[in-house]
Design an enzyme around this catalytic site. Sequence first.
Site, PDB file in Angstrom:
ATOM      1  N   GLY A   1       0.680  -1.083   0.019  1.00 52.61           N
ATOM      2  CA  GLY A   1       0.045  -0.626  -0.263  1.00 52.61           C
ATOM      3  C   GLY A   1       1.008   1.258   0.084  1.00 52.61           C
ATOM      4  N   GLN A   2       0.187   2.032   0.048  1.00 52.40           N
ATOM      5  CA  GLN A   2       1.454   3.778  -0.320  1.00 52.40           C
ATOM      6  C   GLN A   2       1.744   3.947   0.829  1.00 52.40           C
ATOM      7  OE1 GLN A   2      -1.093   6.603  -2.764  1.00 52.40           O
ATOM      8  NE2 GLN A   2      -3.020   5.777  -2.478  1.00 52.40           N
TER       9      GLN A   2
ATOM     10  N   ASP B   1      -3.209 -11.931   6.624  1.00 50.39           N
ATOM     11  CA  ASP B   1      -4.374 -11.711   6.188  1.00 50.39           C
ATOM     12  C   ASP B   1      -5.104 -10.945   7.447  1.00 50.39           C
ATOM     13  OD1 ASP B   1      -6.815 -11.423   4.947  1.00 50.39           O
ATOM     14  OD2 ASP B   1      -7.203 -13.951   4.328  1.00 50.39           O
ATOM     15  N   LEU B   2      -5.592  -9.677   6.873  1.00 49.85           N
ATOM     16  CA  LEU B   2      -6.359  -8.556   8.080  1.00 49.85           C
ATOM     17  C   LEU B   2      -7.706  -9.609   8.232  1.00 49.85           C
ATOM     18  CD1 LEU B   2      -5.375  -5.345   7.926  1.00 49.85           C
ATOM     19  CD2 LEU B   2      -4.768  -6.908   9.747  1.00 49.85           C
TER      20      LEU B   2
ATOM     21  N   THR C   1      -9.368   0.014   0.967  1.00 51.94           N
ATOM     22  CA  THR C   1      -9.860   1.363   0.725  1.00 51.94           C
ATOM     23  C   THR C   1     -10.524   1.851  -0.854  1.00 51.94           C
ATOM     24  OG1 THR C   1      -7.844   1.608  -0.208  1.00 51.94           O
ATOM     25  CG2 THR C   1      -7.253   2.474   1.914  1.00 51.94           C
TER      26      THR C   1
ATOM     27  N   TYR D   1      -4.283   3.774  10.585  1.00 55.74           N
ATOM     28  CA  TYR D   1      -4.979   5.821   9.583  1.00 55.74           C
ATOM     29  C   TYR D   1      -6.155   4.936   9.232  1.00 55.74           C
ATOM     30  CZ  TYR D   1       0.727   5.441  10.052  1.00 55.74           C
ATOM     31  OH  TYR D   1       1.871   5.715   9.833  1.00 55.74           O
TER      32      TYR D   1
ATOM     33  N   THR E   1      -9.609   8.149   7.737  1.00 55.23           N
ATOM     34  CA  THR E   1     -10.524   8.437   6.781  1.00 55.23           C
ATOM     35  C   THR E   1     -11.279  10.014   6.913  1.00 55.23           C
ATOM     36  OG1 THR E   1     -11.462   8.580   4.756  1.00 55.23           O
ATOM     37  CG2 THR E   1     -12.011   7.268   6.746  1.00 55.23           C
ATOM     38  N   ASP E   2     -10.557  11.226   5.521  1.00 56.07           N
ATOM     39  CA  ASP E   2     -12.198  11.850   6.168  1.00 56.07           C
ATOM     40  C   ASP E   2     -13.685  11.488   5.839  1.00 56.07           C
ATOM     41  OD1 ASP E   2     -10.515  11.608   2.659  1.00 56.07           O
ATOM     42  OD2 ASP E   2     -11.936  12.814   2.893  1.00 56.07           O
TER      43      ASP E   2
ATOM     44  N   TYR F   1     -17.474   1.836   3.097  1.00 52.92           N
ATOM     45  CA  TYR F   1     -15.933   2.746   3.639  1.00 52.92           C
ATOM     46  C   TYR F   1     -16.230   3.317   4.223  1.00 52.92           C
ATOM     47  CZ  TYR F   1     -11.587   4.769   3.200  1.00 52.92           C
ATOM     48  OH  TYR F   1     -10.083   5.046   3.826  1.00 52.92           O
TER      49      TYR F   1
END
Length: 293
Positions: free
Chosen positions: A14-15, A39-40, A65, A102, A104-105, A128
Amino acid sequence: MTVPLKTLITGQHGQVSQALQQQLQGLGELIVLGRDQLDLANTDQIRTQIRAHQPDLIINAAAHTAVDLAESEPDAAFAINTIAPGILAEEAKALGIPLIHYSTDYVFDGSKPTPYNEADTPNPLGVYGQSKLDGERAIVAVGGEYLILRTSWVYSNHGKNFLLTMKRLLQEKPHMRIVADQIGAPTWAGTIAASTRALIERWQSGEAGAWGIYHLTAQGETSWFGFAEAIGEHLRAQGKACAELEAIPSSAYPTPAKRPLNSRLDCSRLQQQWHVSQPQWQDALRECLAEQH
C-alpha cells in the site's frame, strides 16, 4: 540514546506502508507483513503473528480502501477496516505497546461549511466510511495507547491513486471532465510517513502528546479539479501533452459510493499536542513529483 524499536507494519504494498518502509529506516527493526503473512480478515492469524513477533510498536497501514467496491462487498470492508483494528488494539494493549492506525475524512458527511476537527460528530455516507469509523470505535473501546490519524486524498508514486491515474489520462486524452465541488487536501503518503516518524520519535524521547484521534493532512485546500490542474501544470512544464480540463459538479459524475463535498480536516490539534506540522499540499506534490525517476 533511544533504544532501537521493533516495529510491526501491517500491509506491504500500500501507499502508506511503502512510504513508512522508507521513512522509518534507522529506527530499529521493521517487520512488514503483507497479505501473504498476515490476512487482516483472519482474526486468529492477527493474534498469532503479533504474539510471535512481540513488537514494541504496531502500525496498521493496511485497509480495504476501494470506496466504491465496499458498497458491494461490505463484509470484506468491515472485516479489514473494523474487526481487525479492534484485535490489533487488544494485542497491543496486552503487550503494553502503542498502536498507530490510519483513518479517513470519509467518517464525515461533508456537510459542514468549515474544516472538521476531532470533536465533530462523524456521519459516514457509505460503507467504506462506516467501516473505518467502526474501526476507530473498536480501537477506542479497547483503550490502551493509540494514535488514530485521519487523513485524506492520499497519493504517491505507487499503487492506485488520483495522481498516477491523472498523469496517465491527461497524456492520453484531449479533454477531461473533473469534479470541482469536492474540497479537501491532497496528502502525499511521504508526508504521512514523515509525520508518523516524528510522532514515534516524540514518544520515544518522552515528549508524547495525548493519545487519541488526530487529523493529519497536508495544509491548504483544493478540489479534485484543482489537483488535476496542478498535475497538468507539471506535465506541461516537462513539455508533455496535457488534456484540456473541464470543471463539473459531483452530480455529473455518479459513483456507487457518495463522496463528502467537504473533506477538509483541521490539523491544529496534532501541532498543539505533538508539535508535528504538515507542509502545504502544493509543496508536498512538488516533492513527490521530483522523487520520480
